[in-house]
Design a protein around this motif. Structure first.
Motif, PDB file in Angstrom:
ATOM      1  N   LEU A  76     -23.887   9.974  -6.590  1.00  0.00           N
ATOM      2  CA  LEU A  76     -22.856  10.710  -7.444  1.00  0.00           C
ATOM      3  C   LEU A  76     -21.495  10.725  -6.737  1.00  0.00           C
ATOM      4  O   LEU A  76     -20.534  10.541  -7.133  1.00  0.00           O
ATOM      5  CB  LEU A  76     -23.469  11.949  -7.717  1.00  0.00           C
ATOM      6  N   LYS A  77     -21.447  10.963  -5.309  1.00  0.00           N
ATOM      7  CA  LYS A  77     -20.718  11.028  -4.516  1.00  0.00           C
ATOM      8  C   LYS A  77     -19.862   9.385  -4.432  1.00  0.00           C
ATOM      9  O   LYS A  77     -18.563   9.328  -4.550  1.00  0.00           O
ATOM     10  CB  LYS A  77     -20.980  11.601  -3.105  1.00  0.00           C
ATOM     11  N   PRO A  78     -20.646   8.445  -4.314  1.00  0.00           N
ATOM     12  CA  PRO A  78     -20.042   7.382  -4.117  1.00  0.00           C
ATOM     13  C   PRO A  78     -19.304   6.787  -5.432  1.00  0.00           C
ATOM     14  O   PRO A  78     -18.301   6.257  -5.577  1.00  0.00           O
ATOM     15  CB  PRO A  78     -21.055   6.169  -3.888  1.00  0.00           C
ATOM     16  N   LEU A  79     -20.086   7.279  -6.432  1.00  0.00           N
ATOM     17  CA  LEU A  79     -19.579   6.805  -7.949  1.00  0.00           C
ATOM     18  C   LEU A  79     -18.310   7.699  -8.230  1.00  0.00           C
ATOM     19  O   LEU A  79     -17.078   7.339  -8.808  1.00  0.00           O
ATOM     20  CB  LEU A  79     -20.556   7.561  -8.987  1.00  0.00           C
ATOM     21  N   ARG A  80     -18.221   9.130  -7.771  1.00  0.00           N
ATOM     22  CA  ARG A  80     -16.775   9.895  -7.652  1.00  0.00           C
ATOM     23  C   ARG A  80     -15.777   8.951  -6.965  1.00  0.00           C
ATOM     24  O   ARG A  80     -14.877   9.169  -7.627  1.00  0.00           O
ATOM     25  CB  ARG A  80     -17.334  11.131  -7.257  1.00  0.00           C
ATOM     26  N   GLN A  81     -16.197   8.620  -5.663  1.00  0.00           N
ATOM     27  CA  GLN A  81     -15.247   8.389  -5.022  1.00  0.00           C
ATOM     28  C   GLN A  81     -14.508   6.953  -5.638  1.00  0.00           C
ATOM     29  O   GLN A  81     -13.267   6.699  -5.613  1.00  0.00           O
ATOM     30  CB  GLN A  81     -15.561   7.780  -3.581  1.00  0.00           C
ATOM     31  N   GLU A  82     -15.355   5.945  -6.134  1.00  0.00           N
ATOM     32  CA  GLU A  82     -14.922   4.858  -6.822  1.00  0.00           C
ATOM     33  C   GLU A  82     -14.125   5.224  -8.122  1.00  0.00           C
ATOM     34  O   GLU A  82     -13.329   4.295  -8.411  1.00  0.00           O
ATOM     35  CB  GLU A  82     -16.321   3.898  -7.258  1.00  0.00           C
ATOM     36  N   THR A  83     -14.461   6.163  -8.820  1.00  0.00           N
ATOM     37  CA  THR A  83     -13.807   6.514 -10.165  1.00  0.00           C
ATOM     38  C   THR A  83     -12.424   7.074  -9.516  1.00  0.00           C
ATOM     39  O   THR A  83     -11.291   6.751 -10.158  1.00  0.00           O
ATOM     40  CB  THR A  83     -14.440   7.586 -10.874  1.00  0.00           C
ATOM     41  N   TYR A  84     -12.435   7.886  -8.579  1.00  0.00           N
ATOM     42  CA  TYR A  84     -11.027   8.251  -7.992  1.00  0.00           C
ATOM     43  C   TYR A  84     -10.129   7.090  -7.680  1.00  0.00           C
ATOM     44  O   TYR A  84      -8.809   6.908  -7.864  1.00  0.00           O
ATOM     45  CB  TYR A  84     -11.135   9.210  -6.698  1.00  0.00           C
ATOM     46  N   GLU A  85     -10.765   5.986  -6.868  1.00  0.00           N
ATOM     47  CA  GLU A  85      -9.850   5.119  -6.327  1.00  0.00           C
ATOM     48  C   GLU A  85      -9.475   4.037  -7.534  1.00  0.00           C
ATOM     49  O   GLU A  85      -8.458   3.525  -7.478  1.00  0.00           O
ATOM     50  CB  GLU A  85     -10.864   4.294  -5.338  1.00  0.00           C
ATOM     51  N   TYR A  86     -10.468   3.864  -8.561  1.00  0.00           N
ATOM     52  CA  TYR A  86     -10.197   3.104  -9.814  1.00  0.00           C
ATOM     53  C   TYR A  86      -8.790   3.773 -10.425  1.00  0.00           C
ATOM     54  O   TYR A  86      -8.065   3.302 -10.843  1.00  0.00           O
ATOM     55  CB  TYR A  86     -11.168   2.846 -10.713  1.00  0.00           C
ATOM     56  N   TYR A  87      -8.927   5.128 -10.448  1.00  0.00           N
ATOM     57  CA  TYR A  87      -7.887   5.854 -11.301  1.00  0.00           C
ATOM     58  C   TYR A  87      -6.486   5.871 -10.471  1.00  0.00           C
ATOM     59  O   TYR A  87      -5.527   5.676 -10.931  1.00  0.00           O
ATOM     60  CB  TYR A  87      -8.134   7.482 -11.201  1.00  0.00           C
ATOM     61  N   GLN A  88      -6.686   5.933  -9.089  1.00  0.00           N
ATOM     62  CA  GLN A  88      -5.251   5.494  -8.301  1.00  0.00           C
ATOM     63  C   GLN A  88      -4.759   4.336  -8.381  1.00  0.00           C
ATOM     64  O   GLN A  88      -3.575   4.038  -8.587  1.00  0.00           O
ATOM     65  CB  GLN A  88      -5.597   5.790  -6.754  1.00  0.00           C
ATOM     66  N   ASN A  89      -5.501   3.275  -8.668  1.00  0.00           N
ATOM     67  CA  ASN A  89      -5.225   1.643  -8.727  1.00  0.00           C
ATOM     68  C   ASN A  89      -4.306   1.642 -10.185  1.00  0.00           C
ATOM     69  O   ASN A  89      -3.476   1.280 -10.353  1.00  0.00           O
ATOM     70  CB  ASN A  89      -6.343   0.683  -8.507  1.00  0.00           C
ATOM     71  N   TYR A  90      -5.185   2.417 -11.097  1.00  0.00           N
ATOM     72  CA  TYR A  90      -4.714   2.070 -12.418  1.00  0.00           C
ATOM     73  C   TYR A  90      -3.234   3.199 -12.600  1.00  0.00           C
ATOM     74  O   TYR A  90      -2.442   2.615 -13.133  1.00  0.00           O
ATOM     75  CB  TYR A  90      -5.585   3.022 -13.341  1.00  0.00           C
ATOM     76  N   ASP A  91      -3.136   4.200 -11.964  1.00  0.00           N
ATOM     77  CA  ASP A  91      -1.856   4.979 -12.007  1.00  0.00           C
ATOM     78  C   ASP A  91      -0.848   4.108 -11.304  1.00  0.00           C
ATOM     79  O   ASP A  91       0.283   4.072 -11.694  1.00  0.00           O
ATOM     80  CB  ASP A  91      -2.091   6.275 -11.073  1.00  0.00           C
ATOM     81  N   LYS A  92      -1.203   3.767 -10.271  1.00  0.00           N
ATOM     82  CA  LYS A  92      -0.097   2.604  -9.477  1.00  0.00           C
ATOM     83  C   LYS A  92       0.272   1.316 -10.412  1.00  0.00           C
ATOM     84  O   LYS A  92       1.317   1.388 -10.387  1.00  0.00           O
ATOM     85  CB  LYS A  92      -0.403   2.070  -8.100  1.00  0.00           C
ATOM     86  N   THR A  93      -0.734   0.867 -10.980  1.00  0.00           N
ATOM     87  CA  THR A  93      -0.417  -0.319 -11.930  1.00  0.00           C
ATOM     88  C   THR A  93       0.316   0.172 -13.017  1.00  0.00           C
ATOM     89  O   THR A  93       1.506  -0.418 -13.263  1.00  0.00           O
ATOM     90  CB  THR A  93      -1.626  -0.913 -12.299  1.00  0.00           C
ATOM     91  N   LEU A  94       0.204   1.386 -13.578  1.00  0.00           N
ATOM     92  CA  LEU A  94       1.005   1.747 -14.668  1.00  0.00           C
ATOM     93  C   LEU A  94       2.385   2.167 -14.340  1.00  0.00           C
ATOM     94  O   LEU A  94       3.257   1.886 -14.789  1.00  0.00           O
ATOM     95  CB  LEU A  94       0.180   3.124 -15.339  1.00  0.00           C
ATOM     96  N   LYS A  95       2.451   2.796 -13.047  1.00  0.00           N
ATOM     97  CA  LYS A  95       3.862   2.985 -12.627  1.00  0.00           C
ATOM     98  C   LYS A  95       4.511   1.742 -12.277  1.00  0.00           C
ATOM     99  O   LYS A  95       5.855   1.720 -12.645  1.00  0.00           O
ATOM    100  CB  LYS A  95       3.814   3.989 -11.379  1.00  0.00           C
ATOM    101  N   ASP A  96       4.037   0.570 -11.777  1.00  0.00           N
ATOM    102  CA  ASP A  96       4.672  -0.602 -11.456  1.00  0.00           C
ATOM    103  C   ASP A  96       5.183  -0.971 -12.837  1.00  0.00           C
ATOM    104  O   ASP A  96       6.157  -1.799 -12.986  1.00  0.00           O
ATOM    105  CB  ASP A  96       3.752  -1.527 -10.742  1.00  0.00           C
ATOM    106  N   ALA A  97       4.198  -1.233 -14.044  1.00  0.00           N
ATOM    107  CA  ALA A  97       4.609  -1.718 -15.156  1.00  0.00           C
ATOM    108  C   ALA A  97       5.754  -0.961 -15.727  1.00  0.00           C
ATOM    109  O   ALA A  97       6.644  -1.502 -16.132  1.00  0.00           O
ATOM    110  CB  ALA A  97       3.204  -1.650 -16.042  1.00  0.00           C
ATOM    111  N   LYS A  98       5.879   0.427 -15.613  1.00  0.00           N
ATOM    112  CA  LYS A  98       6.864   1.127 -16.310  1.00  0.00           C
ATOM    113  C   LYS A  98       8.012   0.751 -15.415  1.00  0.00           C
ATOM    114  O   LYS A  98       9.276   0.544 -15.985  1.00  0.00           O
ATOM    115  CB  LYS A  98       6.620   2.669 -16.148  1.00  0.00           C
ATOM    116  N   ALA A  99       8.122   0.485 -14.098  1.00  0.00           N
ATOM    117  CA  ALA A  99       9.218   0.444 -13.363  1.00  0.00           C
ATOM    118  C   ALA A  99       9.939  -1.184 -13.839  1.00  0.00           C
ATOM    119  O   ALA A  99      10.933  -1.501 -13.866  1.00  0.00           O
ATOM    120  CB  ALA A  99       8.726   0.328 -11.952  1.00  0.00           C
ATOM    121  N   ASN A 100       8.743  -2.151 -14.145  1.00  0.00           N
ATOM    122  CA  ASN A 100       9.311  -3.525 -14.426  1.00  0.00           C
ATOM    123  C   ASN A 100      10.064  -3.602 -15.750  1.00  0.00           C
ATOM    124  O   ASN A 100      10.726  -4.249 -15.988  1.00  0.00           O
ATOM    125  CB  ASN A 100       8.062  -4.315 -14.308  1.00  0.00           C
ATOM    126  N   ILE A 101       9.114  -2.811 -16.643  1.00  0.00           N
ATOM    127  CA  ILE A 101       9.787  -2.665 -18.157  1.00  0.00           C
ATOM    128  C   ILE A 101      11.155  -1.921 -17.792  1.00  0.00           C
ATOM    129  O   ILE A 101      12.173  -2.468 -18.502  1.00  0.00           O
ATOM    130  CB  ILE A 101       9.111  -1.657 -19.003  1.00  0.00           C
TER     131      ILE A 101
END
Length: 157
Positions: A76-101
């Motif tokens: 559970l703890k590693p899964l939670r950490q992976e989910t958190y890291e995935y969300y952080q990457n997703y959020d960064k990608t989304l912000k970068d995409a908005k900036a590019n647009i």
């Protein structure tokens, strides 16, 4: 039923008497139930190491809690950490995409705005032409042609 008698020490007879009174049962019924209990559970009365069922349940509970802690630590703890890291990457990608647009939208030149205004003017002319045409085809609006076009244009806005 034939009555049988058994010999027991005085001390144990007093214990049997107390048990009989506290449980509200005769000596015979109590002894019968004791025998059935030992047969069903397989408990050996000579085995003084026998632990009470509540103690065994406590041990099982400890094992279960230990198992759950291991599952939490290993899964559970590693899964939670992976989910958190995935969300952080997703959020960064989304912000970068908005900036590019926003950057690409800023690059649109003045001609794009002029073309957009021109297209809007042409659409307004076409709407006016369709309503005028519907008025000539159905002057009294008996078939509702004008109303249909006006509803279409109203819903398009």
């Amino acid at each position: 039923m034939k009555n049988k008698s058994i010999q027991i020490q005085e001390k144990h007879h007093k214990d049997l008497q107390k048990l009989s009174e506290s449980l509200g049962q005769s000596y015979g019924k109590l002894v019968e139930k004791m025998i059935l209990y030992f047969k069903r559970t397989g408990i050996d009365p000579d085995d003084l190491k026998n632990e009470s069922p509540s103690h065994k349940i406590q041990q099982l509970d400890k094992r279960l809690v230990s198992f759950l802690k291991v599952q939490e630590r290993d899964i559970l703890k590693p899964l939670r950490q992976e989910t958190y890291e995935y969300y952080q990457n997703y959020d960064k990608t989304l912000k970068d995409a908005k900036a590019n647009i926003n950057k690409n939208l800023g690059l649109l030149d003045n001609n794009s705005e002029i073309r957009a205004n021109h297209i809007l003017k042409e659409l307004a002319k076409q709407r006016k032409a369709l309503i005028t045409l519907s008025e000539h085809l159905d002057p009294a609006n008996k078939k509702g042609l004008k109303t249909v076009f006006q509803n279409i244009f109203k819903n398009a806005n």
